[in-house]
Design a protein around this motif. Structure first.
Motif, PDB file in Angstrom:
ATOM      1  N   UNK A   9       2.775  16.153  -8.558  1.00 27.36           N
ATOM      2  CA  UNK A   9       2.820  15.042  -7.604  1.00 27.36           C
ATOM      3  C   UNK A   9       2.665  15.547  -6.162  1.00 27.36           C
ATOM      4  N   UNK A  10       1.440  15.497  -5.701  1.00 29.39           N
ATOM      5  CA  UNK A  10       1.148  15.886  -4.325  1.00 29.39           C
ATOM      6  C   UNK A  10       1.689  14.803  -3.409  1.00 29.39           C
ATOM      7  N   UNK A  11       2.348  15.212  -2.371  1.00 30.68           N
ATOM      8  CA  UNK A  11       2.921  14.208  -1.486  1.00 30.68           C
ATOM      9  C   UNK A  11       2.886  14.707  -0.051  1.00 30.68           C
ATOM     10  N   UNK A  12       1.759  14.444   0.611  1.00 36.12           N
ATOM     11  CA  UNK A  12       1.684  14.782   2.022  1.00 36.12           C
ATOM     12  C   UNK A  12       1.229  13.550   2.793  1.00 36.12           C
ATOM     13  N   UNK A  13       1.286  13.676   4.087  1.00 43.24           N
ATOM     14  CA  UNK A  13       1.026  12.509   4.923  1.00 43.24           C
ATOM     15  C   UNK A  13      -0.404  11.994   4.772  1.00 43.24           C
ATOM     16  N   UNK A  14      -1.345  12.882   4.500  1.00 42.09           N
ATOM     17  CA  UNK A  14      -2.739  12.457   4.374  1.00 42.09           C
ATOM     18  C   UNK A  14      -2.941  11.602   3.125  1.00 42.09           C
ATOM     19  N   UNK A  15      -2.232  11.985   2.092  1.00 43.17           N
ATOM     20  CA  UNK A  15      -2.307  11.187   0.869  1.00 43.17           C
ATOM     21  C   UNK A  15      -1.586   9.852   1.095  1.00 43.17           C
ATOM     22  N   UNK A  16      -0.551   9.893   1.908  1.00 43.26           N
ATOM     23  CA  UNK A  16       0.217   8.671   2.181  1.00 43.26           C
ATOM     24  C   UNK A  16      -0.620   7.633   2.931  1.00 43.26           C
ATOM     25  N   UNK A  17      -1.410   8.090   3.869  1.00 40.56           N
ATOM     26  CA  UNK A  17      -2.191   7.137   4.678  1.00 40.56           C
ATOM     27  C   UNK A  17      -3.544   6.828   4.048  1.00 40.56           C
ATOM     28  N   UNK A  18      -3.787   7.366   2.874  1.00 43.82           N
ATOM     29  CA  UNK A  18      -5.071   7.124   2.209  1.00 43.82           C
ATOM     30  C   UNK A  18      -5.188   5.683   1.728  1.00 43.82           C
ATOM     31  N   UNK A  19      -4.063   5.096   1.387  1.00 44.64           N
ATOM     32  CA  UNK A  19      -4.084   3.730   0.868  1.00 44.64           C
ATOM     33  C   UNK A  19      -4.021   2.704   2.000  1.00 44.64           C
ATOM     34  N   UNK A  20      -4.949   1.758   2.007  1.00 45.99           N
ATOM     35  CA  UNK A  20      -5.027   0.770   3.093  1.00 45.99           C
ATOM     36  C   UNK A  20      -3.773  -0.095   3.206  1.00 45.99           C
ATOM     37  N   UNK A  21      -3.185  -0.444   2.070  1.00 44.59           N
ATOM     38  CA  UNK A  21      -1.935  -1.219   2.126  1.00 44.59           C
ATOM     39  C   UNK A  21      -0.841  -0.411   2.807  1.00 44.59           C
ATOM     40  N   UNK A  22      -0.800   0.875   2.480  1.00 41.79           N
ATOM     41  CA  UNK A  22       0.220   1.723   3.099  1.00 41.79           C
ATOM     42  C   UNK A  22      -0.010   1.848   4.598  1.00 41.79           C
ATOM     43  N   UNK A  23      -1.271   1.944   5.000  1.00 41.77           N
ATOM     44  CA  UNK A  23      -1.545   2.009   6.443  1.00 41.77           C
ATOM     45  C   UNK A  23      -1.083   0.721   7.118  1.00 41.77           C
ATOM     46  N   UNK A  24      -1.292  -0.389   6.449  1.00 43.30           N
ATOM     47  CA  UNK A  24      -0.870  -1.674   7.015  1.00 43.30           C
ATOM     48  C   UNK A  24       0.650  -1.735   7.129  1.00 43.30           C
ATOM     49  N   UNK A  25       1.326  -1.247   6.113  1.00 40.42           N
ATOM     50  CA  UNK A  25       2.789  -1.222   6.142  1.00 40.42           C
ATOM     51  C   UNK A  25       3.279  -0.374   7.309  1.00 40.42           C
ATOM     52  N   UNK A  26       2.675   0.792   7.445  1.00 41.82           N
ATOM     53  CA  UNK A  26       3.051   1.703   8.531  1.00 41.82           C
ATOM     54  C   UNK A  26       2.910   1.021   9.886  1.00 41.82           C
ATOM     55  N   UNK A  27       1.777   0.358  10.063  1.00 40.40           N
ATOM     56  CA  UNK A  27       1.532  -0.323  11.348  1.00 40.40           C
ATOM     57  C   UNK A  27       2.556  -1.443  11.561  1.00 40.40           C
ATOM     58  N   UNK A  28       2.910  -2.061  10.458  1.00 40.34           N
ATOM     59  CA  UNK A  28       3.823  -3.204  10.526  1.00 40.34           C
ATOM     60  C   UNK A  28       5.228  -2.796  10.945  1.00 40.34           C
ATOM     61  N   UNK A  29       5.705  -1.699  10.372  1.00 41.01           N
ATOM     62  CA  UNK A  29       7.085  -1.292  10.658  1.00 41.01           C
ATOM     63  C   UNK A  29       7.171  -0.290  11.807  1.00 41.01           C
ATOM     64  N   UNK A  30       6.028  -0.042  12.431  1.00 43.37           N
ATOM     65  CA  UNK A  30       6.025   0.916  13.549  1.00 43.37           C
ATOM     66  C   UNK A  30       6.831   0.384  14.715  1.00 43.37           C
ATOM     67  N   UNK A  31       6.760  -0.911  14.928  1.00 39.79           N
ATOM     68  CA  UNK A  31       7.412  -1.498  16.095  1.00 39.79           C
ATOM     69  C   UNK A  31       8.798  -2.041  15.804  1.00 39.79           C
ATOM     70  N   UNK A  32       9.007  -2.456  14.556  1.00 37.91           N
ATOM     71  CA  UNK A  32      10.356  -2.911  14.231  1.00 37.91           C
ATOM     72  C   UNK A  32      10.642  -2.772  12.746  1.00 37.91           C
ATOM     73  N   UNK A  33      11.880  -2.438  12.426  1.00 36.58           N
ATOM     74  CA  UNK A  33      12.293  -2.237  11.043  1.00 36.58           C
ATOM     75  C   UNK A  33      12.170  -3.549  10.270  1.00 36.58           C
TER      76      UNK A  33
END
Lengths: 108, 108
Positions: free
Chosen positions: A1-25
């Motif tokens: 199970x590779x788990x690094x930040x590049x693999x984390x941001x590879x998924x578009x839904x995950x990028x959207x989540x990241x952007x969403x919670x960047x400003x508020x929990x």
DNA sequence: AGTTTGCGAAACCGAATGGTTGCGCATATA
DNA sequence: TATATGCGCAACCATTCGGTTTCGCAAACT
């Protein structure tokens, strides 16, 4: 199970989540409301993001608020740096500098 | 078949290939020599990188030289921009600016 | 002309991915 | 106390991924 930040941001839904919670929990349900997906699917993404320490969580009663550990994003920034140097070189047409960098790389 | 730059850089071997051909064009065999992998495996990676237009190729006799289309890397840089803004805000402790950004986001 | 070399493409394989459904637990609400 | 809600987790499933092996083709040597 590779788990690094590049693999984390590879998924578009995950990028959207990241952007969403960047400003508020936000809670998993609140996040899921923003996309066309279920809480469970979001939950899985959150787990992956947690595994590479890209997000923090804070329990509040029965709700869990997730927020971005923004410092980890700097890793991508650092990785990009090597290419930024090349942009500048190409922009300024500094071909001699480019060959110097190549030489330094070969000496390593 | 999702094929965007984020998925392209998710694989560590692909990131290494990108870094390798960033400074000078290389053939698949030459690239493979730098890693513990076969030409065919490299070839598959090159195909993926080609599909998201991250690399260019130039035929020379029976050899094909691959090089980085570095401009595409700027997409990652642009994506990072939204987080860079937050870094700066946090660094300068500009909490009022942060809430302004939140507000702007909500108005959209 | 015959052989070697560089290459992409296809077939195949085990592992990982992204998603769903169902469950159990803890916290809120009636 | 009974019910509803928010959540993580495990089981399952179809799809994708990264890699190997094999093949055929074209260019370069002999």
């Amino acid at each position: 199970m590779r788990r690094d930040i590049f693999q984390a941001i590879a998924d578009p839904t995950r990028r959207a989540i990241i952007a969403l919670i960047a400003l508020q929990a936000m809670t998993p349900n609140a996040i899921a409301d923003n996309f066309n997906t279920t809480r469970q699917a979001v939950s899985k993404h959150l787990r992956i993001l947690t595994e590479c320490e890209l997000i923090k969580q804070e329990q509040q009663g029965r709700e869990i608020y997730y927020s971005l550990a923004i410092d980890r994003m700097k890793e991508v920034d650092i990785w990009l740096d090597q290419f930024r140097k090349i942009w500048e070189i190409q922009f300024h047409q500094l071909d001699d500098v480019l060959s110097t960098i190549r030489q330094q790389k070969n000496e390593k």
